[in-house]
Design a protein around this motif. Structure first.
Motif: not given
Length: 655
Positions: A346, A442, A581-583, A653-654
């Motif tokens: 990440r 993302g 950001w992704d979780d 995930k980006a």
């Protein structure tokens, strides 16, 4: 029959013996001094060049007839030192046999062993070969009675050095093995053979239709072929050199790897991807240091384009201008090596940029295409220009169809030592927010249509360094879309009826909106949300707070409310967004839920001691499911009866 064959054999042997004896006698009778002088005279008459012999001279009549000169150089051109135009270790002139029997000395061919040719151009455009070319032109003028002809000149293990003081160019060609058809009988000059150039073995050939006219600067037909592992080049046209060098004709080139060809030519290509298979065909017009290419058909990495190109050399600087049009362009190979995120992590990529190589060629390219592919993104009709000067790149997108809308903007990249400075401004108009947010941010749970404006700048020696110094602003406006992954209306209605029922599972469904407004300021890698508003037909959401770009984490607070109905009070629910950001973690503010509960609010107010009040709040938070759960200790499993924290599905995930 046997006796006849025997008599024939004896006759042949006798004839051979007579010839051998005659040749031996002839070799004793021939004046070797006259033979040497005749050869020197013919060389001077054929080439117009006076040769000085500093070494021994060997003369042979039988079994081979030749004259060998050691340590030969051009007269009037120094002493054979570093500035000598031509020096030859061994020059051998082979003689024709039949004229030799008649005691005439005629050269059949010439072999130059280990010749060294030096070409030096001064700042005024003159050359150390200029006087010799003038002499050669006078000697080979048609109509002269004493012209001498011989079949060829062979160069073995030769060296050519070229130095241009005006453009600071120095080239060396070694191990030259070539055969030259000398134009003494016809007007055509031709040469073919092999040589080593920059560590590669090259096959080359050249043909000049009218060699005498070409030497005088008049127009003459020219064919040139160069073929080697790096590249193949062919030219078919005319050459002239009255006031400056002029070439007009068809130029073609192809290479299995343009990257390797550029490195062989002394140019370091940017990045580490692309620049593979290359092919070019065009109408070329060279005047002095400038080459204009028209009717260009160019192919690179299966991308085909047409247009015009110009290459210039002035003041030691090289410049390439091009205007090209293409049907479809796949730019994925050229951006595939730009990794913003660390692989499988990440965190931002902390690998330093490779800014050591400098491209000495200034580029000014204008490109229009019906389709451009950038990784997973596809652009429609696109018009852009790229300018690279002094290592600084300026990219301008005049207009591009992307995400169902239009994008315009600029990107500037410069460098200082090992630090990259990036400045960009882009406007996306009426784009599909789902595709745009997924590729750029993302974020994959946003849909609808809208506009996005960004103005950002950063500097750093790695993607992580750029994230730490990010400054600028971004504005997103959307309409008629939805946020998928949770249903705010359903959650609010449940909590309005039973505030302590917990967040429950609200990670299904979607929250529709009619308008979306997001305004963000960036300062030293910290994004501050000044105004985030989501208005829908049944619910409204407002958010403020910050987000760390280097650590990629949220720290936001917001309020969600049901749309007011006539005669009914509104329901407002404060909530918190924290985490990566992704979780991210999304949970209601527990104190607001406690105070909305008729049973628990008096209990909380009745506790005067702060320590006891915090303990009560902690128990109620476990009941409601609000707040952040403590991290489990290593080696322990979470309790099966622990309430689930209300979090949306983790976004992919980006890349």
């Amino acid at each position: 029959m046997a006796q006849g064959i025997k008599r024939l054999g004896i006759s042949v042997a006798a004839l051979i013996a007579i010839i051998v004896i005659g040749a031996l006698v002839l070799s004793l009778l021939i004046d070797r001094g006259a033979m040497r002088q005749a050869v020197e005279s013919q060389l001077r008459a054929a080439t117009g060049l006076d040769l000085a012999v500093d070494g021994d001279i060997d003369v042979s009549v039988f079994p081979r007839s030749y004259v060998t000169f050691k340590s030969v150089r051009l007269k009037g051109n120094g002493d054979g030192g570093p500035d000598s135009a031509l020096s030859v270790e061994t020059l051998t002139a082979n003689l024709r046999l039949l004229p030799l029997l008649l005691r005439r000395f005629e050269i059949a061919d010439i072999a130059l062993i280990q010749p060294t040719i030096r070409v030096v151009r001064d700042a005024d455009g003159g050359s150390n070969w200029t006087p010799f070319i003038k002499s050669l032109t006078r000697t080979m003028k048609p109509g002269l009675d004493d012209q001498v002809s011989f079949s060829e000149i062979r160069l073995q293990d030769g060296v050519l050095s070229y130095r241009d003081d005006s453009s600071h160019v120095l080239e060396n060609i070694s191990d030259i093995d070539m055969s030259l058809a000398w134009p003494s009988i016809s007007r055509t000059f031709a040469a073919a053979g092999q040589f080593d150039w920059r560590g590669e073995r090259i096959d080359g050939s050249i043909s000049v239709n009218d060699f005498i006219s070409a030497l005088a600067g008049e127009r003459s037909g020219l064919k040139l072929r160069l073929a080697g592992a790096p590249m193949k080049i062919a030219f078919d046209g005319v050459i002239g050199n009255k006031s400056s060098l002029v070439l007009e004709g068809t130029l073609s080139a192809d290479s299995a790897s343009l990257r390797n060809a550029l490195r062989w030519a002394g140019q370091e290509p940017p990045g580490a991807g692309g620049f593979g298979r290359f092919a070019l065909k065009a109408r070329a017009n060279l005047v002095g240091p400038s080459v204009a290419l028209t009717n260009v058909n160019i192919e690179l990495d299966k991308n085909v384009a047409e247009g015009v190109m110009t290459y210039t050399v002035a003041g030691g600087h090289q410049g390439l201008q091009a205007t090209l049009a293409a049907g479809s362009i796949d730019a994925t190979p050229y951006i595939s090596t730009i990794r913003l995120l660390a692989s499988g992590a990440r965190d931002w990529n902390r690998q330093l940029f490779d800014l050591g190589s400098a491209n000495p060629v200034d580029l000014d390219v204008r490109l229009s295409a019906a389709k451009v592919v950038l990784g997973s993104s596809t652009l429609g009709r696109t018009a852009l220009s790229a300018n690279l000067r002094g290592g600084a790149l300026a990219l301008s997108v005049g207009e591009a169809q992307v995400y169902g809308g239009i994008v315009q903007g600029t990107l500037g990249v410069s460098r200082r030592d090992n630090v990259a400075n990036i400045k960009t401004q882009f406007q996306f108009r009426d784009v599909d927010l789902e595709a745009c947010a997924s590729d750029l941010l993302g974020v994959r749970n946003l849909s609808g249509r809208g506009n996005l404006s960004i103005a950002l700048e950063a500097s750093g020696s790695s993607p992580f360094g750029l994230a730490q110094s990010l400054d600028g602003s971004a504005l997103l406006t959307g309409h008629d879309g939805a946020i998928t992954g949770f249903n705010v209306e359903q959650l609010l209605k449940r909590l309005e009826r039973r505030p302590l029922s917990g967040g429950g599972n609200f990670r299904n469904g979607k929250t529709p909106f009619t308008t979306l407004n997001v305004a963000v300021r960036f300062s030293d890698g910290v994004a501050t949300a000044d105004d985030i508003r989501i208005d829908g037909p049944t619910a409204k959401i407002s958010l403020t707070g910050t987000a760390s770009v280097p650590s990629r984490e949220y720290d936001l607070k917001g309020v969600a409310s049901l749309a007011n109905t006539p005669g009914a009070p509104g329901f407002n629910l404060p909530f918190i967004v924290e985490g990566p950001w992704d979780d991210p973690l999304i949970f209601p503010d527990p104190e607001s839920l406690i105070r909305r509960s008729p049973a628990s609010a008096p209990l909380l107010d009745a506790v005067k001691d702060k320590k006891t009040r915090d303990a009560v709040r902690s128990v109620l938070e476990r009941i409601t499911g609000g707040g952040r759960k403590p991290e489990p200790e290593a080696g322990t499993e979470p309790s099966a009866d622990a309430p689930a924290t209300a979090t949306p599905d983790a976004a992919p995930k980006a890349n």
